[in-house]
Scaffold this active site. Structure first.
Site, PDB file in Angstrom:
ATOM      1  N   GLU A  48       0.809  -0.998  -0.583  1.00  0.00           N
ATOM      2  CA  GLU A  48       0.322   0.215   0.075  1.00  0.00           C
ATOM      3  C   GLU A  48       0.942   1.114   0.250  1.00  0.00           C
ATOM      4  OE1 GLU A  48      -2.074  -3.451   2.058  1.00  0.00           O
ATOM      5  OE2 GLU A  48       0.523  -2.299   2.260  1.00  0.00           O
ATOM      6  N   CYS A  75      -0.417  -6.711   7.896  1.00  0.00           N
ATOM      7  CA  CYS A  75      -0.437  -6.287   8.543  1.00  0.00           C
ATOM      8  C   CYS A  75      -1.720  -5.785   9.686  1.00  0.00           C
ATOM      9  CB  CYS A  75       0.547  -5.278   8.527  1.00  0.00           C
ATOM     10  SG  CYS A  75       1.075  -4.563  10.344  1.00  0.00           S
TER      11      CYS A  75
END
Length: 81
Positions: A48, A75
């Site tokens: 990202e 995560c």
């Protein structure tokens, strides 16, 4: 989502964690990224963040109207973002 999967495959082939993402605005892909963590030994180069950096480079800074398609959220930090 298909392009995000392609990015994940690209990560896998580069011996990275196989994750990919795309940002979409008005049904048009405006950004993409894949993990670049292992080879450069840089723990900040998650999928990202790579895509967001590329968006910033072309002058896109407003994400409110965008959709993010990501193959996996690896995560907890990004899962809550």
């Amino acid at each position: 989502m298909r392009k995000a999967l392609e990015m994940a495959e690209e990560s896998y082939l580069a011996n990275e964690v196989p994750e990919g993402c795309v940002f979409v605005l008005d049904r048009e892909m405006v950004g993409q990224g894949r993990n670049r963590i292992i080879i450069p030994k840089n723990g900040t180069r998650y999928t990202e963040l790579v895509a967001i950096d590329r968006l910033f480079q072309v002058g896109i800074q407003d994400f409110k109207q965008m959709q993010l398609y990501v193959t996996v959220v690896s995560c907890i930090t990004y899962a809550s973002a």
